[in-house]
Design an enzyme around this catalytic site. Structure first.
Site, PDB file in Angstrom:
ATOM      1  CE  LYS A 113      -4.221  -1.759   2.152  1.00  9.50           C
ATOM      2  NZ  LYS A 113      -5.212  -1.544   3.217  1.00  9.50           N
ATOM      3  CE  LYS A 199      -5.360  -8.398  -1.676  1.00 11.96           C
ATOM      4  NZ  LYS A 199      -5.434  -8.216  -0.285  1.00 11.96           N
ATOM      5  CE  LYS A 202     -13.796  -3.784   0.570  1.00 10.85           C
ATOM      6  NZ  LYS A 202     -13.683  -3.500   2.020  1.00 10.85           N
TER       7      LYS A 202
END
Ligand code: AMP
Ligand code: TRP
Length: 336
Positions: A113, A199, A202
């Site tokens: 992230k 994966k 969102k």
């Protein structure tokens, strides 16, 4: 004997997708009658990356309603919002002070992230796993059902328990309870529809990469029609070079409630042109009852409010006891 305790949560960032459902919530629903369950909407985690204040409250409602729509039953489970129970922030602070910095710097999710955030990485993003540990430990959770991606965070939580109990507890009197991850094999890692090696997430900017639980039948049909496949005829689970094939067959198997062996036989001679309509129909049909229940719940905010109010009270009564235990162990002054 009293039931073992479960705690888990999902962030109110955008819509839930099939990865969240199959990796996490579906497993909560299936096992809930065997446990004493606490499911929270982790809105404090949602601001570890830049967020939109105009939608946070509504997104929180949406996730709470989806928990119920997916089958969380208040007879067995408590649903609450993380920020409504102050003990989460407070325990996170106390745990911060015993967490070595380098434990956090090596977390894979932080590194991934942080890369996306560039210069804008907040201290909160680094601290995310400590807040998650606080969520779990406040409820003396025995089991934590999550998708595969959360395994490392669970290991950090377990390391913190050892460290805290060593420093501030005694052998016969541990202060924090050791939790175990509960990761189901099937659905633990649902992959993106546009790249079977990534994966489903969102935060992928490409909407076509995921199926959201609230997608319309037309959106679902479009996404499956456009999803990445390969030119090989005949579908099978076990070919390492066909990640998309494995992912789509797995989705079909779970959503249709068929075993892998059954699906392997059913689809072995299929081409994509035959398989895609089948997967589309199965996905639409399995999401239909969830969507109907969701819309019913969202039409009655007073009911949802009362669920969250009761959830807050129940969660607080458990969490505050743990917090007192921890503060006592740390030597804080108490006055009556
Ligand atoms: P998040 O959306 O990050 O709040 O994740 C909520 C839950 O969904 C966690 O238990 C995750 O492990 C799980 N999850 C998220 N993405 C996936 C995925 N692609 N496959 C399986 N589980 C997932
Ligand atoms: N980090 C989890 C995720 O992204 C969400 C989460 C926060 C969580 N606190 C938790 C999951 C406590 C399980 C238990 O999926």
């Amino acid at each position: 004997m009293s039931k073992q305790r479960i705690l888990s949560g999902v962030q109110p960032t955008g819509n839930l997708h099939l990865g969240n459902y199959l990796g996490a919530i579906r497993n909560w629903v299936e096992a809930q009658s065997e446990y004493d369950n606490f499911f929270c909407v982790v809105d404090l985690h949602a601001i570890t990356v830049p967020h939109n204040p105009a939608t946070l409250a509504q997104d929180t409602y949406t996730i709470a309603a989806l928990y119920l729509a997916c089958g969380i039953d208040l007879q067995y489970s408590t649903i609450f919002v993380q920020s409504h129970v102050c003990a989460h922030s407070e325990l996170a602070w106390l745990l911060n002070c015993i967490t070595p910095l380098n434990w956090l710097e090596r977390m894979i999710q932080f590194k991934e992230k942080a890369l996306k955030q560039g210069e804008n990485v907040s201290v909160g993003l680094l601290d995310y796993p400590v807040l998650m540990a606080a969520d779990i430990l406040l409820y003396d959770a025995d089991k934590v059902p999550v998708g595969e991606d959360q395994k490392q965070h669970l290991e950090l939580t377990r390391d913190l328990v050892i460290r805290f109990n060593d420093k501030f507890g005694s052998k016969d009197k541990p202060i924090l309870k050791m939790p175990e991850p509960l990761i189901r094999k099937e659905g633990a890692r649902v992959m993106s529809l546009t790249d079977g090696t990534n994966k489903m997430s969102k935060s992928d900017p490409n909407e076509l990469s995921r199926i959201n639980l609230l997608d319309t039948p037309d959106q679902i049909a479009k996404k499956i029609k456009r999803c990445k496949t390969d030119p090989i005829k005949g579908l099978s689970f076990d070919d390492k070079d066909r990640p998309e094939c494995n992912n789509l067959l797995t989705l079909y198997s779970i959503l249709a409630g068929k075993s892998k062996a059954e699906v392997a036989v059913e689809c072995q001679k299929f081409g994509w042109g035959q398989f895609k309509p089948l997967l589309t129909e199965t996905t639409i049909e399995s999401l239909k009852p969830i969507q109907a229940k969701y819309h019913e719940l969202m039409a009655d905010p007073s009911y949802l409010n009362s669920v969250l109010k009761q959830g807050q009270e129940k969660a607080e009564s458990v969490a505050n006891q743990t917090l007192s235990r921890v503060k006592n162990a740390l030597g804080y002054l108490t006055i009556n």
